[in-house]
Enzyme design. Structure first.
Site, short mmCIF file in Angstrom:
data_model
loop_
_atom_site.label_atom_id
_atom_site.label_comp_id
_atom_site.label_asym_id
_atom_site.label_seq_id
_atom_site.Cartn_x
_atom_site.Cartn_y
_atom_site.Cartn_z
CE LYS A 1 47.40 33.48 41.63
NZ LYS A 1 47.92 33.19 40.27
CG ASN A 2 51.85 33.73 41.72
OD1 ASN A 2 50.80 33.29 41.26
ND2 ASN A 2 52.17 35.02 41.67
NE ARG B 1 48.04 34.50 30.76
CZ ARG B 1 48.74 34.41 29.64
NH1 ARG B 1 50.01 34.11 29.69
NH2 ARG B 1 48.18 34.59 28.47
CG ASP C 1 46.43 37.82 32.02
OD1 ASP C 1 46.51 38.81 32.75
OD2 ASP C 1 46.31 36.66 32.43
CG ASP D 1 51.22 39.68 41.44
OD1 ASP D 1 51.03 40.12 40.29
OD2 ASP D 1 51.47 38.49 41.68
#
Ligand code: UD1
Length: 435
Positions: free
Chosen positions: A23-24, A93, A117, A318
């Site tokens: 995803k990142n 974001r 956030d 994370d």
């Protein structure tokens, strides 16, 4: 839609799991496509909501975007609209990473601030400072980051930029802003995450002259003409590591395919200290995408180890919730130190609801392991907290309900399906609001 997961404590997780693109990484690669007019194709994309949401952001800038399974095709026009649409940006974001490419292509960018956030404050001061050093004006105006590098006497010029902290997002934006700048840009104290290396590779494939990917010093020789490319996203190390933690917590035996184990060197070493056996395996060509894989085996109760989050190659913030979930059932006391996002310890209160003996003090959490957690309804405040709570539910007595699972879905494609295939007892419930 109000959905929750019901997780029942079960036995060891066993089997193999395929992990797709990170995803990142994918969201930044989609933004990088803006740098070249024409058709860019990105493969191995995760099937998560953030990918079509990023598609909406790019459409608001004038691109045609199609998402078909794990392939995203982006057609970038000669003229981009430099103003991103608030409704698209506020839902994602990470969309702030269009700032750098827009400044590079249009000499002007207006990107709405994405808003608050759950994991802590996420300012953009380093992004702006870098753009200013490249010669752009940048300010926050009417809720937007505005950056401009046009007009008399204004141009993007290569610069020496020292980041106060190796911010992933600032490194990406400054890197992408610098590719058409005149002269050489050096970004020092740059982030070294594998996702940055992936972005550097894609930019190199497009024709950018960048060296130093994966080190603290990135050098960009600006001015190259970029052309579109086809690029495969690297495997998601955070998802892969989540399955590794799950294996250790449940005393299981899990092979994770599609993630480079070197991206998890530190994690796998710590899991070894916790009592697991880890090894790199070469999958059969017909299995997954042929990328390297790793296997994690554990038996009995894990031993406590300390965890400190730091920029890569340190332990990823994370994964901090997974470290806390593991510590909660380990033999002994663990200290977890959070150095990246101050808000991440909100998750600890939910762990306490599951019977964890944990308390926080500033940047530190102290967790005394217990033999077994006890089920309760809990709330997923963000993607990773949600995954950590599900892992905890796997080693709790009774039925744990994890609410707000839309967060989990944003980071983990096929989360329930993957866990179920490994033998976990997890299912999704569509239900009216209970709280
Ligand atoms: C990215 C990841 C996120 C991961 C984080 C750290 C994406 C979409 N998200 O977030 O999952 O947890 O890296 O590995 O890739 N900071 C400032 N000023 C700035 C920029 C950052 O003070 O201008 C601070 C942040 O508040 C935070 C720290 O720097 O405390 C790290 O942030 P950063 O590395 O920029 O994270 P993101 O790119 O937002």
């Amino acid at each position: 839609m109000n959905e929750h997961f019901v997780v029942r404590g079960a036995g060891p997780l066993e089997g193999a799991v395929d992990v797709v693109g990170a995803k990142n990484s994918v969201l930044k690669l989609m933004a990088a496509a803006l740098l070249a007019e024409g058709r860019t194709t990105i493969t191995n994309c995760p099937r998560i909501l953030d990918v079509p949401l990023m598609g909406d952001v790019l459409r608001s800038l004038g691109c045609d975007v199609s998402v078909d399974g794990d392939v995203v095709v982006i057609d970038v026009p000669a003229e981009l609209n430099p103003e991103a649409d608030y409704r698209s940006v506020s839902r994602l974001r990470a969309s702030v990473c269009v700032l750098g490419p827009l400044v590079a292509r249009c000499r002007r960018a207006v990107v709405p601030l994405p808003g608050g956030d759950a994991i802590g404050s996420r300012p953009l001061d380093m992004h702006q400072a870098g753009l200013r050093l490249l010669g752009a004006r940048s300010e926050i105006s009417h809720g937007c980051v505005v950056a401009e590098a046009d007009g008399p006497g204004v141009a993007l010029r290569g610069a020496q930029i020292w980041l106060d902290f190796p911010s992933v997002g600032a490194t990406e934006n400054i890197l992408m802003a610098s590719v058409f700048a005149e002269g050489t840009t050096v970004i020092d104290n740059a982030a070294r995450e594998p996702e940055i290396v992936d972005l550097v590779r894609m930019l190199q494939e497009m024709g950018a002259k960048i060296s130093g990917g994966g080190t603290s010093t990135l050098t960009v020789h600006g001015g190259a003409d970029l052309t579109p490319t086809t690029h495969r996203v690297i495997g998601d190390r955070i998802v892969g590591a989540t399955w590794a933690f799950a294996a250790v917590m449940t005393g299981g035996d899990v092979t994770v395919r599609g993630v480079d184990p070197h991206h998890l060197d530190l994690v796998l070493d710590k899991l070894t200290q916790a009592g697991a056996t880890t090894e790199t395996v070469t999958p059969a060509p017909e299995a997954g995408n042929g990328a390297p894989a790793f296997r994690v085996r554990a038996g009995g109760r894990p031993r406590s180890v300390d965890w400190v989050t730091l920029p890569y190659p340190g332990f990823a913030t994370d994964l901090q919730p997974m470290a806390i979930a593991l510590s909660a059932v380990s033999d002994g006391t663990s200290m977890i130190t959070e150095n990246v996002f101050e808000g991440r310890f909100r998750f600890v209160e939910e762990m306490v609801r599951l019977g964890a003996d944990a308390r926080t003090d500033g940047h530190h959490a102290v967790v005394r392991g217990v033999e077994r957690l006890s089920s309760a309804p809990v709330w997923a405040s963000d993607i990773r907290a949600g995954a950590g709570l599900v892992l905890a539910g796997l080693v709790a007595d009774g039925e744990t309900e994890v609410w707000d699972v839309a967060h989990i879905d944003r980071g983990y494609p096929g989360f329930v399906e993957n866990l179920t295939a490994l033998g976990g007892d997890v299912h999704r419930v569509h239900a009216p609001p209970q709280r």
